[in-house]
Design a protein around this motif. Structure first.
Motif, PDB file in Angstrom:
ATOM      1  N   VAL A   1      -2.634   3.318  -1.012  1.00 18.64           N
ATOM      2  CA  VAL A   1      -3.149   1.969  -0.774  1.00 18.64           C
ATOM      3  C   VAL A   1      -4.554   1.982  -0.193  1.00 18.64           C
ATOM      4  O   VAL A   1      -5.413   1.204  -0.620  1.00 18.64           O
TER       5      VAL A   1
ATOM      6  N   TYR B   1      -1.758  -5.821  -7.639  1.00 19.73           N
ATOM      7  CA  TYR B   1      -0.531  -5.045  -7.766  1.00 19.73           C
ATOM      8  C   TYR B   1       0.450  -5.677  -8.745  1.00 19.73           C
ATOM      9  O   TYR B   1       1.201  -4.972  -9.414  1.00 19.73           O
TER      10      TYR B   1
ATOM     11  N   TRP C   1       2.037  -3.803 -12.027  1.00 21.43           N
ATOM     12  CA  TRP C   1       3.484  -3.779 -12.283  1.00 21.43           C
ATOM     13  C   TRP C   1       3.776  -4.296 -13.694  1.00 21.43           C
ATOM     14  O   TRP C   1       4.560  -3.695 -14.437  1.00 21.43           O
TER      15      TRP C   1
ATOM     16  N   ALA D   1       4.439   2.502  -2.115  1.00 20.51           N
ATOM     17  CA  ALA D   1       3.059   2.234  -1.702  1.00 20.51           C
ATOM     18  C   ALA D   1       2.891   2.761  -0.283  1.00 20.51           C
ATOM     19  O   ALA D   1       3.680   2.425   0.604  1.00 20.51           O
TER      20      ALA D   1
ATOM     21  N   HIS E   1       1.944  -6.318   3.067  1.00 17.20           N
ATOM     22  CA  HIS E   1       3.078  -5.391   2.938  1.00 17.20           C
ATOM     23  C   HIS E   1       4.311  -6.114   2.409  1.00 17.20           C
ATOM     24  O   HIS E   1       5.048  -5.565   1.585  1.00 17.20           O
TER      25      HIS E   1
ATOM     26  N   LEU F   1       3.873  -6.643  -1.336  1.00 16.31           N
ATOM     27  CA  LEU F   1       4.174  -5.409  -2.066  1.00 16.31           C
ATOM     28  C   LEU F   1       5.684  -5.219  -2.210  1.00 16.31           C
ATOM     29  O   LEU F   1       6.170  -4.866  -3.283  1.00 16.31           O
TER      30      LEU F   1
ATOM     31  N   PHE G   1       7.795  -2.685  -4.600  1.00 11.36           N
ATOM     32  CA  PHE G   1       7.386  -1.432  -3.962  1.00 11.36           C
ATOM     33  C   PHE G   1       8.170  -1.187  -2.677  1.00 11.36           C
ATOM     34  O   PHE G   1       8.432  -2.109  -1.912  1.00 11.36           O
TER      35      PHE G   1
ATOM     36  N   VAL H   1       7.494   0.146   0.668  1.00 18.35           N
ATOM     37  CA  VAL H   1       6.262   0.343   1.429  1.00 18.35           C
ATOM     38  C   VAL H   1       6.507   1.354   2.547  1.00 18.35           C
ATOM     39  O   VAL H   1       7.377   1.157   3.399  1.00 18.35           O
TER      40      VAL H   1
END
Length: 159
Positions: free
Chosen positions: A10, A27, A31, A45, A59, A62, A67, A69
């Motif tokens: 990131v 992002y 995807w 991530a 966050h 994401l 993701f 994280v």
């Protein structure tokens, strides 16, 4: 469909897209692009934890995309320098995952990952796609990868 594991550096993505384009990485677009051609089995991530509400919201976004994280604390040293690097953790996770998917997708321009890319290709016969900002991605990393995705306006937010 090939199964993939996505690993995003990131900090590298943030700074390279900001430097090259003055824009943020999208992002969701990443995807969407990858899920058209691949089955996404794992998506991680790697970021620095923060108490800043905008960072925490990022966050959560994401996570909402899909993701997992991974957060590491930002360390301020006594001499004023700072450390917030995920390279070793990301590399270990890639290596441990490489045998369970058909392809690794590494989103980073950091040339230090060249050895990792070559090692998983040799040991596990796993393909590697690297994505990064062309002008700020190490040539040795691009050359080591099986495929390269250039981060351009299609993968950026805004004009």
């Amino acid at each position: 469909m090939e199964s993939i594991a996505i690993f995003v550096d990131v900090q590298n993505v943030y700074y390279t897209t900001r430097q090259a384009f003055g824009r943020r990485f999208d992002y969701n677009a990443l995807w969407a692009k990858l899920s058209q051609s691949y089955r996404i089995d794992i998506a991680r991530a790697y970021a620095i934890s923060s108490t800043d509400p905008k960072q925490r919201q990022f966050h959560h976004i994401l996570r909402g995309i899909g993701f997992n994280v991974q957060l590491k604390p930002f360390i301020q040293r006594l001499d004023g320098s700072a450390k917030g690097d995920w390279d070793v953790g990301l590399a270990l996770d890639v290596y441990e995952t490489a045998n369970s998917v058909d392809r690794i997708v590494l989103i980073s321009g950091d040339g230090d990952f060249q050895v990792l890319v070559e090692r998983i290709q040799q040991r596990f016969n796993t393909k590697v796609t690297v994505a990064g900002v062309r002008s700020l991605t190490a040539n040795n990393l691009i050359q080591a990868a099986d495929d390269y995705i250039e981060i351009d306006s299609d993968l950026l937010i805004g004009q």
